[in-house]
Write an enzyme that holds these catalytic residues in place. Structure first.
Site, PDB file in Angstrom:
ATOM      1  N   CYS A  82       0.823  -1.208   0.000  1.00 21.24           N
ATOM      2  CA  CYS A  82       0.000   0.000   0.000  1.00 21.24           C
ATOM      3  C   CYS A  82       0.862   1.266   0.000  1.00 21.24           C
ATOM      4  CB  CYS A  82      -0.993  -0.069   1.150  1.00 21.24           C
ATOM      5  SG  CYS A  82      -2.431   0.955   0.857  1.00 21.24           S
ATOM      6  N   HIS A 176      -3.191  -4.992   1.662  1.00 26.13           N
ATOM      7  CA  HIS A 176      -2.485  -5.400   2.881  1.00 26.13           C
ATOM      8  C   HIS A 176      -2.671  -6.891   3.111  1.00 26.13           C
ATOM      9  CE1 HIS A 176      -1.844  -1.323   4.587  1.00 26.13           C
ATOM     10  NE2 HIS A 176      -2.917  -1.029   3.893  1.00 26.13           N
ATOM     11  N   GLU A 178      -0.886  -8.549   5.247  1.00 29.33           N
ATOM     12  CA  GLU A 178      -0.489  -8.785   6.640  1.00 29.33           C
ATOM     13  C   GLU A 178      -1.638  -8.654   7.626  1.00 29.33           C
ATOM     14  OE1 GLU A 178       0.142  -6.161   4.870  1.00 29.33           O
ATOM     15  OE2 GLU A 178      -0.281  -4.390   6.069  1.00 29.33           O
TER      16      GLU A 178
HETATM   17  N1  GLN Z   1      -3.579   6.343   0.988  1.00 31.22           N
HETATM   18  C1  GLN Z   1      -2.326   6.058   1.626  1.00 31.22           C
HETATM   19  C2  GLN Z   1      -1.163   6.825   1.004  1.00 31.22           C
HETATM   20  O1  GLN Z   1      -1.318   7.537   0.088  1.00 31.22           O
HETATM   21  C3  GLN Z   1      -2.020   4.578   1.580  1.00 31.22           C
HETATM   22  C4  GLN Z   1      -3.012   3.815   2.434  1.00 31.22           C
HETATM   23  C5  GLN Z   1      -2.461   2.570   3.052  1.00 31.22           C
HETATM   24  O2  GLN Z   1      -1.246   2.350   3.140  1.00 31.22           O
HETATM   25  N2  GLN Z   1      -3.359   1.754   3.540  1.00 31.22           N
HETATM   26  O3  GLN Z   1      -0.065   6.692   1.448  1.00 31.22           O
END
Ligand code: GLN
Length: 196
Positions: A82, A176, A178
């Protein structure tokens, strides 16, 4: 290789503990990385989810961004989820003003790419190299809008949107694994560490 692989989790912000728990469950020797000396002591690094703009700023403030960029270029195995994927991408769309990434992964990602109603969702996904689907949790997730010649898409949504990629020893996922106790991406990451 003697003993357990020494791996780090970038611990500036985000879901650091979830990753550390999965890696420890797989027998890795896990440390939290906040400083260049701590980075130098690991053979692989996980970039957690969280807020990429914050992690970017803190990494620069802690003098970690440049050494990390150099380590990635030198072949350090890295797994980013992410926000971690955003930090690993060569190009970021819809970034905050002045936002930088460490880069290394030959992809273009768009931050917060899923609309309001699907800001967060869970789905089951097939991943190349895994023999059963993964349970994928998306939280304000980025989308991999384009995959360059050096990277390979290993997971896509039913609409064709790319959400997991691999490039040599780098792995990036929009979601994610994890948080649901999925450990196969971490196993794959540890395999990259062990064969380095
Ligand atoms: N929207 C977040 C970002 O731009 C990422 C979200 C996440 O890691 N769950 O960093």
């Amino acid at each position: 290789m003697a003993g357990s692989p020494r791996v780090g989790v970038l611990a500036l912000q985000g879901d650091v503990r979830e990753h550390a728990r999965v890696l420890e469950g797989l027998g890795a020797d896990v440390s939290l990385v906040r400083r260049p000396e701590e980075l130098a002591a690991v053979d692989g690094l996980v970039l957690p989810g969280g807020e990429s703009t914050v992690i970017d700023k803190l990494a620069r403030a802690f003098g970690l961004a440049e050494p990390l960029r150099a380590a990635i270029a030198d072949g350090l195995p890295v797994f980013g989820t992410c926000a971690g994927l955003i930090l690993l991408a060569d190009r970021v769309l819809d970034g905050a003003e002045g936002q930088q990434s460490f880069g290394g992964l030959d992809v273009v990602v768009r931050r917060n790419a899923f609309g309001r109603q699907t800001e967060s969702f869970e789905t089951s996904l097939d991943i190349d190299g895994f023999d059963a689907p993964v349970h994928a949790t998306f939280i304000r997730a980025p989308l991999i809008e384009s995959v360059g010649a050096r990277a390979t898409a290993i997971g896509t949504l039913p609409d064709g949107g790319v959400v997991a990629v691999e490039q040599g020893r780098l792995i990036g996922t929009s979601f994610h694994p994890e948080v649901a106790g999925e450990d196969r991406f971490h196993r794959r990451f540890l395999a990259h560490v062990e064969t380095r």
